[in-house]
Design a protein around this motif. Structure first.
Motif, PDB file in Angstrom:
ATOM      1  N   ASP A   1       0.826  -1.202   0.000  1.00  0.00           N
ATOM      2  CA  ASP A   1       0.000   0.000   0.000  1.00  0.00           C
ATOM      3  C   ASP A   1       0.863   1.255   0.000  1.00  0.00           C
ATOM      4  N   LYS A   2       1.931   1.255   0.790  1.00  0.00           N
ATOM      5  CA  LYS A   2       2.810   2.430   0.836  1.00  0.00           C
ATOM      6  C   LYS A   2       3.645   2.557  -0.445  1.00  0.00           C
TER       7      LYS A   2
ATOM      8  N   GLY B   1       7.154   9.075  -5.551  1.00  0.00           N
ATOM      9  CA  GLY B   1       7.973  10.086  -4.883  1.00  0.00           C
ATOM     10  C   GLY B   1       7.519  10.491  -3.507  1.00  0.00           C
ATOM     11  N   GLY B   2       6.457   9.867  -2.988  1.00  0.00           N
ATOM     12  CA  GLY B   2       5.996  10.162  -1.635  1.00  0.00           C
ATOM     13  C   GLY B   2       6.876   9.487  -0.600  1.00  0.00           C
ATOM     14  N   SER B   3       6.661   9.830   0.638  1.00  0.00           N
ATOM     15  CA  SER B   3       7.424   9.248   1.740  1.00  0.00           C
ATOM     16  C   SER B   3       6.514   8.392   2.606  1.00  0.00           C
ATOM     17  N   PRO B   4       6.900   7.142   2.837  1.00  0.00           N
ATOM     18  CA  PRO B   4       6.081   6.284   3.688  1.00  0.00           C
ATOM     19  C   PRO B   4       6.161   6.630   5.172  1.00  0.00           C
ATOM     20  N   THR B   5       7.120   7.469   5.572  1.00  0.00           N
ATOM     21  CA  THR B   5       7.265   7.788   6.995  1.00  0.00           C
ATOM     22  C   THR B   5       6.959   9.241   7.333  1.00  0.00           C
ATOM     23  N   GLU B   6       6.927  10.110   6.354  1.00  0.00           N
ATOM     24  CA  GLU B   6       6.792  11.540   6.623  1.00  0.00           C
ATOM     25  C   GLU B   6       5.508  11.888   7.365  1.00  0.00           C
TER      26      GLU B   6
ATOM     27  N   TYR C   1      11.443  11.495  16.344  1.00  0.00           N
ATOM     28  CA  TYR C   1      10.696  11.028  15.177  1.00  0.00           C
ATOM     29  C   TYR C   1      10.488  12.138  14.154  1.00  0.00           C
ATOM     30  N   HIS C   2      10.275  13.354  14.598  1.00  0.00           N
ATOM     31  CA  HIS C   2      10.160  14.468  13.642  1.00  0.00           C
ATOM     32  C   HIS C   2      11.468  14.653  12.874  1.00  0.00           C
ATOM     33  N   SER C   3      12.597  14.440  13.565  1.00  0.00           N
ATOM     34  CA  SER C   3      13.896  14.665  12.916  1.00  0.00           C
ATOM     35  C   SER C   3      14.232  13.622  11.854  1.00  0.00           C
ATOM     36  N   ILE C   4      13.672  12.421  11.962  1.00  0.00           N
ATOM     37  CA  ILE C   4      13.985  11.377  10.966  1.00  0.00           C
ATOM     38  C   ILE C   4      12.865  11.176   9.954  1.00  0.00           C
ATOM     39  N   ALA C   5      11.719  11.832  10.159  1.00  0.00           N
ATOM     40  CA  ALA C   5      10.557  11.651   9.278  1.00  0.00           C
ATOM     41  C   ALA C   5      10.886  12.020   7.841  1.00  0.00           C
TER      42      ALA C   5
ATOM     43  N   ASP D   1      12.937   6.010   5.306  1.00  0.00           N
ATOM     44  CA  ASP D   1      11.976   5.402   4.383  1.00  0.00           C
ATOM     45  C   ASP D   1      12.461   4.041   3.894  1.00  0.00           C
ATOM     46  N   THR D   2      13.727   3.956   3.515  1.00  0.00           N
ATOM     47  CA  THR D   2      14.279   2.716   2.982  1.00  0.00           C
ATOM     48  C   THR D   2      14.307   1.613   4.036  1.00  0.00           C
TER      49      THR D   2
END
Length: 162
Positions: free
Chosen positions: A26-27, A44-49, A64-68, A74-75
């Motif tokens: 889905d992601k 091009g979207g981010s699965p974690t953002e 978590y905000h710093s790595i989003a 993502d990888t």
């Protein structure tokens, strides 16, 4: 262990494997359940953002905000979803899959603390415990390739790969 118990554990393993694999698919493609096609990783979207960048609450919010949305985040997230899902569905590398899946689900639990419906417990912690139980009880051997996997020379030499 009786046959009904083995098949019940195999069914639980397959269900959890599908949960992880579905989240990956889905992601990746934006199949419209949680992720739209326009926001998919393939487009091009981010699965974690979204989750890490805006839903994070509690003591780890800053982390978590710093790595989003980062390439590495993502990888690693997508790789973990895929690897755990496939391993559970096939019944191979159950110890490794259970450890990785439990770590991933506990980390997801820490994103939103405290959980909305309980002071500390939610489905992420239950998934983590169930994953460990499945590995400990050899759930990959029934309706899976776990028995054949365990016979491979490398796996026989490295118990952590079982």
């Amino acid at each position: 262990m009786s046959a009904p118990v083995r098949y019940l554990l195999a069914g639980i393993r397959l269900a959890l494997g599908w949960i992880f694999l579905w989240a990956f698919l889905d992601k990746l493609f934006g199949l419209g359940h949680e992720t739209t096609a326009a926001r998919s990783w393939a487009n091009g979207g981010s699965p974690t953002e979204g989750f890490l960048g805006s839903a994070a609450t509690g003591p780890f919010t800053g982390f978590y905000h710093s790595i989003a949305g980062g390439w590495l985040t993502d990888t690693l997230f997508m790789g973990a979803l895929l690897a755990v899902g496939v391993a559970l569905l096939l019944g191979v590398a159950m110890r490794l899959a259970a450890g990785a899946g439990a770590l991933l689900t506990v980390m997801m639990w820490t994103v939103v603390l405290p959980p909305a419906s309980n002071p500390f417990m939610d489905d992420h912690l239950v998934y983590a415990a169930v994953l460990v139980v499945l590995a400990l009880l050899g759930a990959g051997r029934t309706l899976g390739l776990g028995a054949r996997w365990a016979e491979a020379p490398l796996v026989r030499r490295s118990a952590w790969l079982r």
